[in-house]
Every structure is written in C-alpha cells, then in structure tokens.
Design a protein around this motif. Structure first.
Motif, PDB file in Angstrom:
ATOM      1  N   LEU A   4      38.838  28.403  48.748  1.00  0.00           N
ATOM      2  CA  LEU A   4      37.881  27.931  48.088  1.00  0.00           C
ATOM      3  C   LEU A   4      37.406  26.631  48.574  1.00  0.00           C
ATOM      4  CD1 LEU A   4      35.887  27.762  45.620  1.00  0.00           C
ATOM      5  CD2 LEU A   4      37.866  26.513  44.342  1.00  0.00           C
ATOM      6  N   VAL A   5      38.301  25.947  49.193  1.00  0.00           N
ATOM      7  CA  VAL A   5      37.855  24.669  49.862  1.00  0.00           C
ATOM      8  C   VAL A   5      37.093  24.797  51.162  1.00  0.00           C
ATOM      9  CG1 VAL A   5      38.638  22.839  51.057  1.00  0.00           C
ATOM     10  CG2 VAL A   5      39.816  23.236  48.891  1.00  0.00           C
ATOM     11  N   TRP A   7      35.430  27.544  51.713  1.00  0.00           N
ATOM     12  CA  TRP A   7      33.898  28.044  51.067  1.00  0.00           C
ATOM     13  C   TRP A   7      33.136  26.994  50.961  1.00  0.00           C
ATOM     14  CZ3 TRP A   7      30.952  32.145  51.581  1.00  0.00           C
ATOM     15  CH2 TRP A   7      30.045  32.314  50.443  1.00  0.00           C
ATOM     16  N   GLN A   8      33.411  25.946  50.060  1.00  0.00           N
ATOM     17  CA  GLN A   8      32.971  24.976  49.867  1.00  0.00           C
ATOM     18  C   GLN A   8      32.414  24.060  50.876  1.00  0.00           C
ATOM     19  OE1 GLN A   8      35.611  23.157  47.135  1.00  0.00           O
ATOM     20  NE2 GLN A   8      34.582  24.172  45.309  1.00  0.00           N
ATOM     21  N   GLU A   9      33.107  23.952  51.939  1.00  0.00           N
ATOM     22  CA  GLU A   9      32.855  23.061  53.024  1.00  0.00           C
ATOM     23  C   GLU A   9      31.920  23.711  54.021  1.00  0.00           C
ATOM     24  OE1 GLU A   9      32.187  20.179  55.516  1.00  0.00           O
ATOM     25  OE2 GLU A   9      33.392  19.962  53.548  1.00  0.00           O
ATOM     26  N   ASP A  11      29.822  25.846  52.843  1.00  0.00           N
ATOM     27  CA  ASP A  11      28.392  25.653  52.018  1.00  0.00           C
ATOM     28  C   ASP A  11      27.873  24.287  52.231  1.00  0.00           C
ATOM     29  OD1 ASP A  11      26.719  27.227  50.206  1.00  0.00           O
ATOM     30  OD2 ASP A  11      27.827  26.448  48.146  1.00  0.00           O
ATOM     31  N   ARG A  12      28.435  23.274  52.252  1.00  0.00           N
ATOM     32  CA  ARG A  12      27.874  21.795  52.339  1.00  0.00           C
ATOM     33  C   ARG A  12      27.374  21.858  53.775  1.00  0.00           C
ATOM     34  NH1 ARG A  12      29.788  17.765  48.877  1.00  0.00           N
ATOM     35  NH2 ARG A  12      30.001  16.438  50.794  1.00  0.00           N
ATOM     36  N   ARG A  86      27.844  23.299  37.996  1.00  0.00           N
ATOM     37  CA  ARG A  86      28.148  22.774  39.220  1.00  0.00           C
ATOM     38  C   ARG A  86      27.131  21.490  39.537  1.00  0.00           C
ATOM     39  NH1 ARG A  86      27.391  26.338  44.816  1.00  0.00           N
ATOM     40  NH2 ARG A  86      28.738  24.733  46.049  1.00  0.00           N
ATOM     41  N   TYR A 152      22.778  24.349  46.671  1.00  0.00           N
ATOM     42  CA  TYR A 152      23.736  25.057  47.918  1.00  0.00           C
ATOM     43  C   TYR A 152      23.293  26.289  48.237  1.00  0.00           C
ATOM     44  CZ  TYR A 152      26.741  21.148  47.073  1.00  0.00           C
ATOM     45  OH  TYR A 152      27.307  19.904  46.758  1.00  0.00           O
ATOM     46  N   SER A 154      25.146  28.752  48.361  1.00  0.00           N
ATOM     47  CA  SER A 154      25.643  29.603  47.603  1.00  0.00           C
ATOM     48  C   SER A 154      25.036  30.025  46.205  1.00  0.00           C
ATOM     49  CB  SER A 154      27.204  29.400  47.346  1.00  0.00           C
ATOM     50  OG  SER A 154      27.356  28.220  46.785  1.00  0.00           O
ATOM     51  N   ASP A 155      24.473  28.907  45.731  1.00  0.00           N
ATOM     52  CA  ASP A 155      23.446  28.885  44.374  1.00  0.00           C
ATOM     53  C   ASP A 155      22.483  29.813  44.601  1.00  0.00           C
ATOM     54  OD1 ASP A 155      25.087  26.756  43.547  1.00  0.00           O
ATOM     55  OD2 ASP A 155      23.618  25.386  44.019  1.00  0.00           O
TER      56      ASP A 155
END
Length: 182
Positions: A4-5, A7-9, A11-12, A86, A152, A154-155
């Motif tokens: 998850l971390v 994936w979030q990175e 995405d950023r 989010r 983002y 992913s959104d």
C-alpha cells in the motif's frame, strides 16, 4: 502494508510527473478542457449536438450517454466518495500555479472521469462512431484532473472503471430487462 505504501508513493510520483508537464500546448489547452468538463457541460453539449444532428440514432445515443453519465456520477459522487474519504493531492505535489480551489469532497474516485467515460461508453452503443469521437475528450478530462492537481491517477483510474461499468450497464440494460420480464 508495504504494498500500500509503495502504491501510494507511485501514485504521488505519477501525479507530480503529469502535473509537471510544461508544454505550452498542454498549459494552454488543459484549462479549457477543465472549464468544459465542469458541471458536465461538455457532455450535455455533445448530447445536444447528437440529438439535433443525428436523427433517431443521435437522439438514442444522446439519451444513452446522459444516462451513463448520470449513473456514473451517482455512483462515484453519491456513493463512493461517501464511503472512501481521500484527501486531494497536496499543492506541494503540483509544480505549477494553476491549482484551482478544489472541493472539500473526497478525491476518490474522480467524478469528472466517471461521467466522461460513462457518457462515452453508453453513447457508443447505439452510435459507435460517437464513442470514437468522445474518447479523446474523455481521455483529456482524465489527464486534466491529474494535471490540475484535483486527483491522483488512481482516483482517475477508479472513475474510469466506474464510468465503464455504468456505460456498459446502460448499453445492456434493455436486453437484461427484456430477458427478465419475459
């Protein structure tokens, strides 16, 4: 948790990369896309043109497109955004000054993208050429949502999946209803 971390990175990083496109064409054109997409004006105009110029097929495609758009907006904005809260991308990720005031609503999913894809997929059922014609503006709406810092990637991807699903539902619902009613 590590996935998850990561994936979030990712995405950023992708948000920063897309928002950092400095092409004069991109900087001049995407704000116009954003303006056209606000309050689904672009899709209402497309439906009006289709209905006025396309005869029965155009009117059918327009109604289907608006139904796909409406269903996608309902699912993304009234359901998904209420379930998953989010925060929007922080302004520090966006390396330009074109970050407009953003709504307080959840960033996930992109309602603009859901509406664009829902309209396109549903309208393409009765009039396939329209799907081709609407695909480019729908893709530009998705890119603009990330470039402007509103979402983002992913959104946007989630919004596209919702739009695809609702567009297909609208395209196939008459057959489904007929099979169940007979």
């Amino acid at each position: 948790m590590g996935d998850l971390v990561e994936w979030q990175e990712a995405d950023r990083r992708l948000t920063r990369r897309v928002a950092g496109w400095e092409s004069p064409l991109v900087r001049r054109f995407l704000p116009k896309v954003q303006s056209a997409a606000e309050h689904t004006k672009l899709w209402w105009c497309a439906a009006a043109v289709m209905a006025a110029a396309g005869g029965v097929r155009g009117r059918t495609a327009a109604v289907a497109g608006l139904a796909g758009m409406g269903l996608a907006e309902l699912l993304s904005n009234a359901v998904c955004k209420q379930v998953y809260d989010r925060r929007r991308p922080p302004e520090g990720l966006i390396p330009h000054d074109d970050v407009h005031p953003r709504p307080d609503s959840s960033s996930f999913p992109s309602g603009h993208t859901a509406a664009a894809v829902g309209f396109t997929v549903a309208a393409a059922g009765p009039w396939p050429w329209v799907g081709t014609a609407c695909a480019l503006p729908a893709a530009l709406v998705a890119v603009e949502r990330v470039h402007s810092g509103a979402h983002y990637p992913s959104d946007v991807a989630a919004g596209a999946v919702i739009g695809l699903a609702t567009g297909l539902l609208v395209r196939h619902s008459p057959g489904i209803l007929v099979r169940h009613l007979l």
